[in-house]
Design a protein around this motif. Structure first.
Motif, PDB file in Angstrom:
ATOM      1  N   ARG A 104      -3.180   6.094  -5.027  1.00  0.00           N
ATOM      2  CA  ARG A 104      -2.371   6.959  -5.889  1.00  0.00           C
ATOM      3  C   ARG A 104      -1.367   7.768  -5.071  1.00  0.00           C
ATOM      4  O   ARG A 104      -0.219   7.960  -5.486  1.00  0.00           O
ATOM      5  CB  ARG A 104      -3.286   7.892  -6.684  1.00  0.00           C
ATOM      6  CG  ARG A 104      -4.231   7.166  -7.637  1.00  0.00           C
ATOM      7  CD  ARG A 104      -5.205   8.116  -8.292  1.00  0.00           C
ATOM      8  NE  ARG A 104      -6.158   7.397  -9.140  1.00  0.00           N
ATOM      9  CZ  ARG A 104      -7.181   7.963  -9.756  1.00  0.00           C
ATOM     10  NH1 ARG A 104      -7.392   9.266  -9.608  1.00  0.00           N
ATOM     11  NH2 ARG A 104      -7.999   7.230 -10.501  1.00  0.00           N
ATOM     12  N   SER A 106      -0.171   6.815  -2.177  1.00  0.00           N
ATOM     13  CA  SER A 106       0.824   5.850  -1.685  1.00  0.00           C
ATOM     14  C   SER A 106       1.888   5.585  -2.736  1.00  0.00           C
ATOM     15  O   SER A 106       3.081   5.495  -2.431  1.00  0.00           O
ATOM     16  CB  SER A 106       0.139   4.541  -1.292  1.00  0.00           C
ATOM     17  OG  SER A 106      -0.739   4.731  -0.201  1.00  0.00           O
ATOM     18  N   LEU A 107       1.454   5.467  -4.005  1.00  0.00           N
ATOM     19  CA  LEU A 107       2.404   5.185  -5.085  1.00  0.00           C
ATOM     20  C   LEU A 107       3.220   6.417  -5.462  1.00  0.00           C
ATOM     21  O   LEU A 107       4.315   6.285  -6.021  1.00  0.00           O
ATOM     22  CB  LEU A 107       1.652   4.650  -6.303  1.00  0.00           C
ATOM     23  CG  LEU A 107       0.960   3.299  -6.102  1.00  0.00           C
ATOM     24  CD1 LEU A 107       0.184   2.906  -7.344  1.00  0.00           C
ATOM     25  CD2 LEU A 107       1.971   2.213  -5.733  1.00  0.00           C
ATOM     26  N   ARG A 113       6.841   0.447  -6.990  1.00  0.00           N
ATOM     27  CA  ARG A 113       5.581  -0.202  -6.656  1.00  0.00           C
ATOM     28  C   ARG A 113       5.755  -1.497  -5.867  1.00  0.00           C
ATOM     29  O   ARG A 113       4.987  -1.783  -4.956  1.00  0.00           O
ATOM     30  CB  ARG A 113       4.775  -0.465  -7.935  1.00  0.00           C
ATOM     31  CG  ARG A 113       4.302   0.809  -8.609  1.00  0.00           C
ATOM     32  CD  ARG A 113       3.264   0.533  -9.680  1.00  0.00           C
ATOM     33  NE  ARG A 113       2.647   1.769 -10.118  1.00  0.00           N
ATOM     34  CZ  ARG A 113       1.526   1.828 -10.824  1.00  0.00           C
ATOM     35  NH1 ARG A 113       0.916   0.714 -11.193  1.00  0.00           N
ATOM     36  NH2 ARG A 113       1.018   2.992 -11.184  1.00  0.00           N
ATOM     37  N   VAL A 116       5.906  -0.930  -2.226  1.00  0.00           N
ATOM     38  CA  VAL A 116       4.637  -0.679  -1.540  1.00  0.00           C
ATOM     39  C   VAL A 116       3.991  -1.996  -1.136  1.00  0.00           C
ATOM     40  O   VAL A 116       3.561  -2.177   0.008  1.00  0.00           O
ATOM     41  CB  VAL A 116       3.677   0.132  -2.444  1.00  0.00           C
ATOM     42  CG1 VAL A 116       2.314   0.271  -1.788  1.00  0.00           C
ATOM     43  CG2 VAL A 116       4.266   1.498  -2.753  1.00  0.00           C
ATOM     44  N   ALA A 265      -3.078   2.707 -11.280  1.00  0.00           N
ATOM     45  CA  ALA A 265      -3.771   2.694  -9.993  1.00  0.00           C
ATOM     46  C   ALA A 265      -5.204   3.190 -10.143  1.00  0.00           C
ATOM     47  O   ALA A 265      -5.477   4.069 -10.915  1.00  0.00           O
ATOM     48  CB  ALA A 265      -3.011   3.558  -8.988  1.00  0.00           C
TER      49      ALA A 265
END
Length: 265
Positions: A104, A106-107, A113, A116, A265
């Motif tokens: 979460r 990271s996003l 997305r 990533v 996520a």
């Protein structure tokens, strides 16, 4: 004298920020990868196993008095056994974040997305390429001794096989990242990857038959073997084998991207 409009505009809006974007995402994934112990453990275990299996292959070839073959065949064969060191390395870059819910964060840091996933795939592929190449060099060096004249060494051919090993590992890493994003759990991802990469080829070749062998020729490990060894009896040229391997990596990547885009996520 500055106007009222100019005075109302915050000073930071005139600043030019650098970094971020896809480059920042790649840098973040690189930093995250090397901040935990799993990559060091995977690569160390893979190197040790690659050396042991390459030495074993050279010894068996000498004892069984096999015809002369490229010394690079030893590390290629050993890689089929130790490739899961690369698989686990790439897999945990994704599944560990889902397990700890840090995905979460990271996003949030990289809200696009697909960026990533692409960053994780690129970093994993780069590390896997270097690892596969080093496994090849190590395997050739170790296997030359037990072969004792039962192998040939040509620099161009050895270099081709070593680079092909890196290429294979890189695409397997991309496939792994995609499957990991699609399944999100280490157990499920590893089970699917083990079945697809290793178990299924063994079953199909064991059962035999034209149809099953044709299916086996389209699997990633079989195509990767043809890429690395360039077997004369291969059913298709090395370029076609590379295309098959690349197709698996793309399919895995797109599957992971679809799930990442559609699920929370």
């Amino acid at each position: 004298m500055p106007s009222v409009v100019d005075a109302a505009v915050p000073e930071h809006r005139h600043e030019h920020h650098s970094g971020g974007g896809f480059t920042g995402a790649v840098a973040a994934e690189w930093t995250k990868m090397w901040s935990v112990r799993s990559p060091y453990v995977c690569l160390s275990a893979g190197a040790v196993a690659a050396g042991i299996f390459a030495f074993y292959y050279g010894s068996i070839a000498r004892i069984n008095d096999k015809p002369l073959q490229p010394v690079g065949n030893a590390p290629v064969t050993s890689l089929l056994l130790v490739q899961f060191a690369v698989v686990v390395l790439a897999m945990v870059t994704v599944t560990s974040e889902y397990a700890t819910s840090s995905v979460r964060a990271s996003l949030l840091w990289v809200p696009v997305r697909r960026r990533v996933q692409l960053a994780k795939s690129l970093v994993s592929a780069a590390v896997a390429f270097i690892a596969g190449t080093l496994f090849g060099v190590l395997g050739i060096a170790v296997a030359w001794v037990p072969f004792r004249g039962h192998a040939t060494f040509e620099m161009s051919e050895a270099l081709s096989q070593v680079l092909a090993m890196g290429f294979y590992c890189a695409l397997i890493a991309v496939l792994t990242v995609g499957v990991a994003f699609a399944l999100r759990a280490s157990a499920g991802a590893l089970a699917v990857l083990f079945t697809l990469i290793s178990a299924l080829p063994s079953v199909l070749t064991g059962l035999g038959g034209d149809v099953l062998l044709t299916i086996n020729d389209c699997l990633p490990q079989t195509a990767g073997t043809y890429v690395m060894q360039g077997a004369d009896d291969a059913p298709y040229p090395r370029v076609a084998a590379m295309a098959i391997l690349l197709s698996w990596a793309v399919v895995g990547h797109l599957a992971g991207r679809l799930v990442l885009q559609r699920r929370d996520a």
